[in-house]
Write a protein that holds these residues in place. Structure first.
Motif, mmCIF file in Angstrom:
data_model
loop_
_atom_site.group_PDB
_atom_site.id
_atom_site.type_symbol
_atom_site.label_atom_id
_atom_site.label_comp_id
_atom_site.label_asym_id
_atom_site.label_seq_id
_atom_site.Cartn_x
_atom_site.Cartn_y
_atom_site.Cartn_z
ATOM 1 N N GLU A 33 0.484 6.305 -7.081
ATOM 2 C CA GLU A 33 -0.740 7.091 -7.278
ATOM 3 C C GLU A 33 -0.442 8.587 -7.277
ATOM 4 O OE1 GLU A 33 -4.052 4.035 -5.329
ATOM 5 O OE2 GLU A 33 -3.125 5.599 -4.095
ATOM 6 N N ALA A 62 -0.551 -1.461 -11.852
ATOM 7 C CA ALA A 62 -0.118 -1.767 -10.483
ATOM 8 C C ALA A 62 -0.868 -0.926 -9.467
ATOM 9 C CB ALA A 62 1.381 -1.542 -10.350
ATOM 10 N N ALA A 63 -1.126 0.328 -9.805
ATOM 11 C CA ALA A 63 -1.817 1.225 -8.884
ATOM 12 C C ALA A 63 -3.287 0.860 -8.719
ATOM 13 C CB ALA A 63 -1.694 2.662 -9.377
ATOM 14 N N ILE A 113 2.241 1.594 -3.549
ATOM 15 C CA ILE A 113 1.162 1.955 -4.468
ATOM 16 C C ILE A 113 0.778 3.419 -4.283
ATOM 17 C CG2 ILE A 113 -1.282 1.573 -5.010
ATOM 18 C CD1 ILE A 113 0.661 -0.560 -6.102
ATOM 19 N N ASP A 118 9.107 -1.325 -7.894
ATOM 20 C CA ASP A 118 9.559 -0.112 -7.220
ATOM 21 C C ASP A 118 11.069 0.056 -7.351
ATOM 22 O OD1 ASP A 118 9.037 2.158 -5.211
ATOM 23 O OD2 ASP A 118 10.519 0.947 -4.140
ATOM 24 N N ILE A 142 5.820 -5.961 -6.430
ATOM 25 C CA ILE A 142 5.834 -4.522 -6.180
ATOM 26 C C ILE A 142 7.228 -4.068 -5.761
ATOM 27 C CG2 ILE A 142 4.922 -2.682 -4.714
ATOM 28 C CD1 ILE A 142 2.998 -3.617 -6.873
ATOM 29 N N GLU A 175 0.820 -1.211 0.000
ATOM 30 C CA GLU A 175 0.000 0.000 0.000
ATOM 31 C C GLU A 175 0.853 1.259 0.000
ATOM 32 O OE1 GLU A 175 -2.446 -0.741 3.366
ATOM 33 O OE2 GLU A 175 -3.794 -2.113 2.290
#
Length: 397
Positions: free
Chosen positions: A187, A297-298, A183, A349, A345, A180
């Protein structure tokens, strides 16, 4: 299908580094010793024993329990061994047994570890001492390997089932919080329309070979960072976290090979397509168009939470064993999927932050430098023209 450690990639399997020792102390109330020890048992190449203080160690009115390395003073200088262990005092009703778990790095000056206040002495008579006056103590010791630079199987399969029942909420929270947070970062980038447009122009302006080169990284580089980030020696749930990161990585590799890594289904729906592929010793983002990948992914939801409470520890043979088996399998599926998503992720990242975003920022800096140079050249050109014009007038005069 039960998950085992047969697919482990490193040396001895966790089951070969694990031991469970049961110690029945007869006529416990008549022992009359300040401390005494169990017989030795072997785990991970070391001999261990349980140390008990029936009337407390530096405390009164408590039962003190410790796990110790035997003959620690005869081991090689500088020795140390990391281990997870559980001590339990067995109750007549197994569901009421008293358990405690911890992680510890054993070495010469800390060769014993445990609890001075394991439980209050009067409580022993509430079903812990059996009808024959005996007290039963169990120790489960899992030696954990050192110097592993990628997610690895830490725990004996049956021991992991015990720990998952206890640390499920903590492990799930660790995975969800990491995903989270990352993400949320994506975002914010996507919501910044000006920056997102600028980034899109940068990415689409590169040739395909450059995009592909920026969209991959050696597995060893990233997995070493995964272990560094998630394996905390002071966090008792770390071995469980590492086990499910390992399972998630194996599933990701299986999906990449278009094989079914294991029967991982959530709510009878096929798992989402991976964000990352494994190509030999490389992680590769699945799309050359990283813009679409970041947006996906978001937007892609995490596996739903299981609102049911974690199952209590129940000894083998209990009437509720089938219920617990079903609950564990459900938890195992969800945690494996969360582990896989966490690896994906983390890879996304890492590649984005260390390669793509760095290249983008360098391009922005270079563009600004070029603009400044151009402005300086234009200003210099204007000054030069002005000087020439002024000089010409001087000559006419």
């Amino acid at each position: 299908m039960a998950e085992t450690d047969v697919d482990d990639d490193y040396g001895l399997k966790p089951s070969e580094l694990f031991a469970k020792h049961t110690w029945k102390i007869e006529k416990f109330s008549q022992v009359g010793k300040k401390e005494f020890r169990s017989n030795w048992f072997e785990a991970g190449g070391y001999n261990w024993y349980i140390l008990i203080y029936p009337e407390g160690c530096d405390v009164s009115n408590y039962l003190s329990l410790f796990v110790c390395v035997a003959n620690y003073d005869k081991l090689l200088p500088g020795w140390s061994q990391f281990a997870q262990f559980t001590i339990s005092v067995v109750h007549k009703d197994p569901k009421k047994s008293k358990y405690s778990d911890t992680l510890h790095r054993f070495w010469k000056k800390e060769h014993d570890w445990g609890w001075k206040k394991f439980m209050e002495l009067p409580k022993l008579h509430d079903g812990f001492i059996d009808d024959f006056g005996s007290l039963t103590i169990e120790a489960q010791v899992q030696v954990i390997r050192d110097t592993v630079d990628r997610p690895f199987r830490c725990l004996d399969y049956d021991y992991k089932k015990v720990l998952v029942r206890v640390y499920l909420p903590n492990v799930e929270q660790i995975f969800r919080r990491f995903v989270e947070e990352r993400i949320s970062k994506l975002e914010k980038l996507i919501e910044d329309k000006a920056k997102w447009t600028c980034f899109g122009d940068f990415w689409l302006g590169m040739d395909q070979n450059s995009r592909h080169r920026m969209s991959s990284e050696k597995m060893d580089v990233i997995l070493k960072e995964v272990v560094k980030h998630f394996f905390k020696e002071k966090e008792v749930s770390s071995p469980v976290v590492m086990d499910f990161l390992y399972s998630g990585l194996k599933d990701l590799e299986g999906q990449t090979k278009n094989k079914k890594a294991s029967p991982r289904l959530l709510d009878d729906k096929e798992l989402p397509a991976p964000l990352v592929n494994v190509d030999k010793d490389m992680f590769v983002l699945v799309y050359d168009d990283v813009l679409l990948l970041l947006e996906r992914a978001a937007l892609e939801p995490l596996p739903p939470k299981d609102e049911k409470c974690p199952q209590n520890r129940i000894k083998d043979g209990n009437d509720e064993e089938d219920i617990n088996k079903e609950a564990y399998e459900r938890d195992e599926i969800r945690l494996t999927e969360l582990g896989k998503r966490t690896v994906e992720i983390f890879v996304l990242d890492h590649i984005f932050s260390s390669k793509i975003e760095v290249a983008y920022e360098e391009a922005i800096v270079l563009k600004r430098q070029e603009e400044l140079i151009r402005e300086e050249e234009e200003e210099a050109s204007k000054r030069s023209k002005g000087l020439k014009k002024g000089f010409g007038k001087c000559r006419l005069n």
